[in-house]
Design a protein around this motif. Structure first.
Motif: not given
Length: 375
Positions: A6-10, A12-14
């Motif tokens: 997940x690019x959001x996890x990478x 740091x957004x989510x």
């Protein structure tokens, strides 16, 4: 840093999927160790049931922020600003395809997103559920009825753009507090329930009814309930905290009296509709408190199924089960800590079989099924 799924996890957004950085096998092993340590290592633990890591979540709970022209659908960060997650890879494909169209609808219907710090605006959340057949239920959680007329006016255009949407409703949540939805629901479509075809059952889901967020794991849960209890020869069954009746309807068969108890009247209406469609005259559902129902009963059934919220069934119901003489309990839990506390209060009911089902991959959460037998 090694990239995850997940690019959001990478970025740091989510970090809602707090375990996403762990290999999936390690996730399952850690959960199994935690559960066994709490519940007991001396029962017959079956191998954990793995889930798909992505594309499994059948319900999106999207906070709506930003502006009418540029709405954000996702979560709030630590500062209270919106983080757009309409492409969250956890959601089923139908939900991911629907969220951009729903963002467009926010603009078309001029639905002002709710500004949490300023306490103004109207649209608080978008709640979207997808059925196994691809049908969608869309719920607009509003502060007031003010935007309702605009939603109704533009709803035909949304239905044309999103033909999978079979149920749409408005939920009113006027209070400024961290509550996902309010008590009042206004259904906008002719169809009022979303059909969830699971484990050979056509379960009806109303807007305010609970359903497991991982459809495949829900089916596995019901299939195991059938398999584990099939040879118990139970002539009477209670399903306490029954929701839309998944366990009760899974275990129903000719000559067996099944009663489901659930505090949500919406869920009871859903379960009763399914039972009527199946012609199950020996199955009934009642709205009420599970503990109160049990302690008032004249006699216990042969089998009790409990599927409580995270707080567990608590000391009163545990105490009643301990003293009731009921021979078997099937306990489905999403919190092994409260499960262990409840088991400690029922020493005469011994866990003889257990299995972890990974209902919530990439997190420390799970569902664990245990079969208890009176010593």
């Amino acid at each position: 840093m090694t990239a995850t799924l997940c690019h959001h996890f990478d970025a740091g957004r989510c970090r809602s999927c707090s375990w996403l950085g762990l290999p999936y096998d390690a996730q399952l092993d850690d959960k199994q160790r935690q559960v066994a340590a709490l519940v007991g290592t001396d029962l017959a633990w079956e191998a954990p049931v793995a889930s798909a890591q992505l594309g499994f979540r059948n319900k999106a709970k999207m906070v709506v922020t930003g502006t009418v022209d540029e709405p954000t659908l996702g979560i709030l960060d630590a500062a209270g600003s919106g983080v757009d997650l309409r492409d969250c890879p956890l959601h089923t494909p139908g939900i991911r395809a629907a969220l951009p169209l729903l963002a467009d609808f926010v603009r078309t219907a001029a639905l002002t997103p709710y500004d949490v710090p300023a306490r103004r605006g109207e649209l608080k959340h978008l709640l979207v559920t997808e059925s196994p057949d691809g049908g969608l239920m869309v719920r607009f959680v509003l502060r007031s009825q003010e935007p309702g007329a605009r939603i109704r006016k533009h709803l035909p255009a949304l239905q044309a753009a999103l033909p999978a949407m079979v149920v749409a409703s408005v939920n009113l949540q006027p209070e400024h507090k961290a509550v996902l939805e309010g008590e009042r629901e206004i259904v906008l479509t002719e169809q009022e329930t979303l059909l969830m075809r699971v484990a050979g059952l056509d379960l009806h889901l109303r807007p305010q009814s609970f359903f497991q967020t991982n459809t495949v794991m829900a089916a596995e849960l019901y299939e195991r309930a059938r398999a584990w209890t099939g040879d118990l020869a139970a002539a009477s069954i209670w399903d306490l905290y029954c929701g839309v009746g998944g366990f009760a309807l899974s275990l129903a068969r000719p000559g067996v009296a099944v009663t489901g108890i659930e505090v949500s009247r919406e869920a009871v209406a859903s379960a009763s509709l399914t039972a009527a469609e199946l012609g199950l005259s020996d199955v009934r559902f009642e709205a009420g408190d599970a503990t109160a129902y049990a302690v008032r009963a004249a006699a216990p059934p042969d089998l009790v199924v409990v599927n409580p919220p995270r707080r567990g069934i608590g000391p009163e119901l545990s105490g009643w089960l301990e003293s009731s003489g009921v021979e078997h309990v099937l306990y489905s839990s999403c919190n092994a800590t409260t499960l262990a506390a409840d088991l400690a209060a029922m020493p005469s009911l011994r866990p003889v079989r257990g299995q972890l089902l990974d209902m919530f991959p990439n997190t420390g959460h799970y569902e664990v099924l245990t079969l208890l037998e009176r010593r």
